[in-house]
Scaffold this motif. Structure first.
Motif, PDB file in Angstrom:
ATOM      1  N   ALA A 380       0.812  -1.221   0.000  1.00 49.71           N
ATOM      2  CA  ALA A 380       0.000   0.000   0.000  1.00 49.71           C
ATOM      3  C   ALA A 380       0.840   1.263   0.000  1.00 49.71           C
ATOM      4  N   LEU A 381       2.044   1.199   0.559  1.00 49.00           N
ATOM      5  CA  LEU A 381       2.921   2.370   0.525  1.00 49.00           C
ATOM      6  C   LEU A 381       3.361   2.678  -0.905  1.00 49.00           C
ATOM      7  N   HIS A 382       3.434   1.663  -1.738  1.00 52.02           N
ATOM      8  CA  HIS A 382       3.761   1.854  -3.150  1.00 52.02           C
ATOM      9  C   HIS A 382       2.512   2.116  -3.994  1.00 52.02           C
ATOM     10  N   TYR A 383       1.347   1.746  -3.476  1.00 56.82           N
ATOM     11  CA  TYR A 383       0.105   1.795  -4.257  1.00 56.82           C
ATOM     12  C   TYR A 383      -1.008   2.361  -3.373  1.00 56.82           C
ATOM     13  N   PRO A 384      -1.005   3.679  -3.150  1.00 59.72           N
ATOM     14  CA  PRO A 384      -1.944   4.271  -2.184  1.00 59.72           C
ATOM     15  C   PRO A 384      -3.357   4.476  -2.705  1.00 59.72           C
ATOM     16  N   THR A 385      -3.531   4.518  -4.016  1.00 66.18           N
ATOM     17  CA  THR A 385      -4.861   4.682  -4.583  1.00 66.18           C
ATOM     18  C   THR A 385      -5.043   3.701  -5.737  1.00 66.18           C
ATOM     19  N   PRO A 386      -6.251   3.209  -5.963  1.00 64.04           N
ATOM     20  CA  PRO A 386      -6.453   2.231  -7.031  1.00 64.04           C
ATOM     21  C   PRO A 386      -6.357   2.866  -8.410  1.00 64.04           C
ATOM     22  N   ALA A 387      -5.464   2.374  -9.218  1.00 62.88           N
ATOM     23  CA  ALA A 387      -5.292   2.851 -10.587  1.00 62.88           C
ATOM     24  C   ALA A 387      -4.565   1.765 -11.374  1.00 62.88           C
ATOM     25  N   ILE A 388      -5.189   1.263 -12.403  1.00 63.81           N
ATOM     26  CA  ILE A 388      -4.638   0.142 -13.162  1.00 63.81           C
ATOM     27  C   ILE A 388      -3.226   0.430 -13.654  1.00 63.81           C
ATOM     28  N   ASP A 389      -2.993   1.650 -14.133  1.00 64.37           N
ATOM     29  CA  ASP A 389      -1.684   1.946 -14.715  1.00 64.37           C
ATOM     30  C   ASP A 389      -0.576   2.064 -13.675  1.00 64.37           C
ATOM     31  N   ARG A 390      -0.930   2.060 -12.386  1.00 69.09           N
ATOM     32  CA  ARG A 390       0.087   2.142 -11.336  1.00 69.09           C
ATOM     33  C   ARG A 390       0.408   0.784 -10.719  1.00 69.09           C
ATOM     34  N   ILE A 391      -0.291  -0.256 -11.143  1.00 73.90           N
ATOM     35  CA  ILE A 391      -0.076  -1.577 -10.553  1.00 73.90           C
ATOM     36  C   ILE A 391       1.320  -2.097 -10.867  1.00 73.90           C
ATOM     37  N   GLY A 392       1.728  -2.008 -12.131  1.00 77.13           N
ATOM     38  CA  GLY A 392       3.032  -2.516 -12.537  1.00 77.13           C
ATOM     39  C   GLY A 392       4.185  -1.921 -11.749  1.00 77.13           C
ATOM     40  N   PRO A 393       4.285  -0.589 -11.702  1.00 77.32           N
ATOM     41  CA  PRO A 393       5.372   0.018 -10.922  1.00 77.32           C
ATOM     42  C   PRO A 393       5.325  -0.332  -9.439  1.00 77.32           C
ATOM     43  N   ALA A 394       4.109  -0.419  -8.868  1.00 80.08           N
ATOM     44  CA  ALA A 394       3.981  -0.742  -7.450  1.00 80.08           C
ATOM     45  C   ALA A 394       4.466  -2.159  -7.157  1.00 80.08           C
ATOM     46  N   VAL A 395       4.069  -3.084  -8.016  1.00 78.98           N
ATOM     47  CA  VAL A 395       4.486  -4.475  -7.814  1.00 78.98           C
ATOM     48  C   VAL A 395       5.984  -4.623  -8.031  1.00 78.98           C
ATOM     49  N   SER A 396       6.498  -3.947  -9.037  1.00 72.45           N
ATOM     50  CA  SER A 396       7.943  -3.988  -9.289  1.00 72.45           C
ATOM     51  C   SER A 396       8.721  -3.484  -8.089  1.00 72.45           C
ATOM     52  N   ALA A 397       8.236  -2.399  -7.479  1.00 75.15           N
ATOM     53  CA  ALA A 397       8.905  -1.839  -6.310  1.00 75.15           C
ATOM     54  C   ALA A 397       8.884  -2.828  -5.144  1.00 75.15           C
ATOM     55  N   LEU A 398       7.765  -3.542  -4.979  1.00 73.04           N
ATOM     56  CA  LEU A 398       7.674  -4.523  -3.901  1.00 73.04           C
ATOM     57  C   LEU A 398       8.605  -5.713  -4.153  1.00 73.04           C
TER      58      LEU A 398
END
Length: 426
Positions: A380-398
Motif C-alpha cells: 500500500a505504501l507503493h500503491y496508495p490509490t487504485p489505478a490500473i496503470d500504477r499496478i506494474g510500478p507498485a508491484v515492481s517496487a515490492l
C-alpha cells in the motif's frame, strides 16, 4: 517479472468466473473460539535440519486438525451449517446465484426453490440471488439440481471461511474508531478491531454479519500489523484502515456472501489494497467478487493458511491475481504448518510476531495470518490509490524490496522472497 506484466492485463480486462503461539494455529470463526479440544496439538520443535519424518508427522497432525475443525463446527451448529458435496461447511439451506434474470427465478421457484433475496453489491456492480433449498433436500443435492435447472447462471453454496491464525471474540472490548473521516488506502476483511492504542484513531469499521462489528483478537492483531504504531509497529504505520467484520456474533459468519459485500464496501470507498487472512474452498460468488474488485484496481493480499502443504489449495489466496503470502520463522524457514495456494508470491515473518490482541494486550503470535498484513502494508505504501496503470510500478517496487530465499529467483515456497523481514517485533 513476466507474471506481473500478465497481472496488469488481468486487471485491465474483464474477468470471469494472551496468545497461544503454536497450539492455536487453526482457529474457528471468532464466535466459536476457543477451547482446548479445538486447537492444534503442539508441533514438534524443529531443529535447523528438518527431516522427512517430523514433517510427515506435522502433516498428519494438521490434516486431522483440519478434519476435526470442520466436524466440530458442523456438529455444534447443525441448525445453521451443513456440508456441501465435498464436505466443506456452508450456510444451511441456502444457495446463491449470479448471472440470473426474472425468467430463471420463475423457473427455480416452480421447482420449489424459494426466493429469499435479490441483492446488489454496490461497488462491484454485482447482482446476487439467494434461494432457500426445498424442505427435505440436502444442500449438496439441491445445488446439483439448481445448477442443472439454470445452466447459464453461476450457482453455489454459501461457504464458510476460517481465520488463518489464532483468534477469539472480545465481547467486552471497545471497538477502534477513526478520529477523522477521509480516504483509506488499506482495507481489512476479518473480525472486528479493538481500540488498542496502536490503532486508535485510524480505523473505521462496518459489520457484515449478525451482531457485527464485534472486536476480535484476530482482527485486532491483523489491523495492528497493518497500521500499528508505537510498541506494535505495522508495516504501514499511521495509515488509515477500513475494517469489515464478516463474523460478528453469527456461527455461520465469515461466509462467501459477507466477504463479497465487504469487498463491495471497500471498493466503493476507494481502498487500494485489502488484506484477507481467511481460508476456505473455491466459491463462485467469492471468485466473481474478487474479480470485480480487481477490475476496479483493488489489490488483494491473502494468507495461504495453516493447514499444511498437503491441504487443498486455500482460497482466496489461490485466485488469479491475488497476492498469496506464506510465513517464515526467525531463521527465515517456511513455517511447516503453512498451507498452500496455487501460487505463492511473497513471504513475511509469521512466527513470534508482536501484535495487539485486545484493548490493552500485546502478544507474540504465529501463523500465516500475521504474515499477510506485513506484505499488504508495504504494498500500500507503493500503491496508495487504485489505478490500473500504477499496478506494474507498485508491484515492481515490492519485488525489488524482497529478499531472495530458497532457490535462486522466484520459487514455489517463498515466491519472490521475504518482505518486511525486520517487522513484527523481530
Amino acid at each position: 517479472m513476466r507474471k506481473w506484466t500478465a497481472l496488469i492485463l488481468i486487471f485491465a480486462l474483464p474477468m470471469s468466473g494472551t496468545a497461544q503461539r503454536v497450539t492455536a494455529q487453526i482457529a474457528l470463526p471468532p464466535a466459536q473460539l476457543p477451547d482446548a479440544a479445538r486447537t492444534l496439538p503442539p508441533l514438534p520443535n524443529l531443529g535447523p535440519n528438518v527431516g522427512a519424518e517430523p514433517l510427515a508427522r506435522i502433516g498428519d497432525t494438521l490434516a486431522q486438525a483440519r478434519i476435526d475443525r470442520i466436524t466440530n463446527l458442523l456438529r455444534d451448529h447443525r441448525d445453521r451449517i451443513e456440508p456441501d458435496h465435498g464436505g466443506q461447511p456452508a450456510v444451511r439451506g441456502i444457495l446463491i446465484a449470479t448471472g440470473i434474470d426474472d425468467a430463471m427465478i420463475a423457473r427455480a421457484t416452480e421447482k420449489g426453490f424459494r426466493l429469499l433475496e435479490r441483492d446488489r453489491i454496490e461497488g462491484l456492480d454485482l447482482d446476487i440471488v439467494r434461494f432457500a433449498v426445498p424442505d427435505g433436500r440436502s444442500l449438496a443435492r439441491a445445488q446439483k439440481q439448481l445448477a442443472k435447472l439454470l445452466p447459464d447462471a453461476e450457482v453455489d453454496v454459501d461457504h464458510i471461511y476460517f481465520t488463518s491464525g489464532p483468534g477469539s471474540p472480545l465481547p467486552a472490548a471497545t471497538l477502534a474508531r477513526a478520529a477523522a473521516s477521509g480516504k483509506a488506502s488499506l482495507g481489512l476483511i476479518d473480525g472486528g478491531v479493538a481500540a488498542h492504542p496502536a490503532v486508535t484513531g485510524r480505523v473505521s469499521q462496518r459489520g457484515f454479519a449478525a451482531g457485527a462489528p464485534v472486536a476480535s483478537s484476530h482482527g485486532t492483531a491483523v489491523a495492528s500489523l497493518l497500521v500499528g504504531s508505537g510498541p506494535v509497529q505495522g508495516s504501514a504505520p499511521g495509515q488509515r484502515l477500513l475494517a469489515a467484520d464478516v463474523y460478528g456474533a453469527d456461527p455461520a459468519g465469515g461466509n462467501a456472501s459477507t466477504i463479497a459485500r465487504a469487498l463491495g464496501w471497500l471498493a466503493q470507498n476507494g481502498v487500494a489494497v485489502t488484506t484477507i487472512s481467511l481460508v476456505g474452498p473455491d466459491n463462485k460468488l467469492l471468485a466473481l467478487a474478487v474479480s470485480r474488485a480487481q477490475q476496479r484496481g483493488m489489490l488483494i493480499v491473502a494468507a495461504v493458511g495453516n493447514d499444511g502443504p498437503a491441504a487443498p489449495p486455500a482460497y482466496p489466496a489461490s485466485y488469479r491475481g491475488v497476492f498469496a503470502v506464506t510465513g517464515v520463522d526467525a531463521r527465515n524457514r517456511a513455517l511447516p504448518e503453512a498451507g498452500r495456494a496455487r501460487h505463492v508470491d511473497f513471504a513475511a515473518p509469521g512466527d513470534d510476531v508482536l501484535a495487539a490482541t485486545g484493548p490493552d494486550s500485546v502478544d507474540r503470535l504465529r501463523g500465516t495470518s500475521f504474515a499477510a498484513p506485513l506484505v499488504a502494508g508495504r504494498l500500500a505504501l507503493h500503491y496508495p490509490t487504485p489505478a490500473i496503470d500504477r499496478i506494474g510500478p507498485a508491484v515492481s517496487a515490492l519485488v525489488m524490496e524482497a529478499r531472495d530465499l530458497g532457490q535462486r529467483g522466484r520459487d514455489k515456497t517463498y515466491g519472490h522472497g521475504l518482505i518486511c523481514g525486520d517487522c513484527g517485533g523481530r
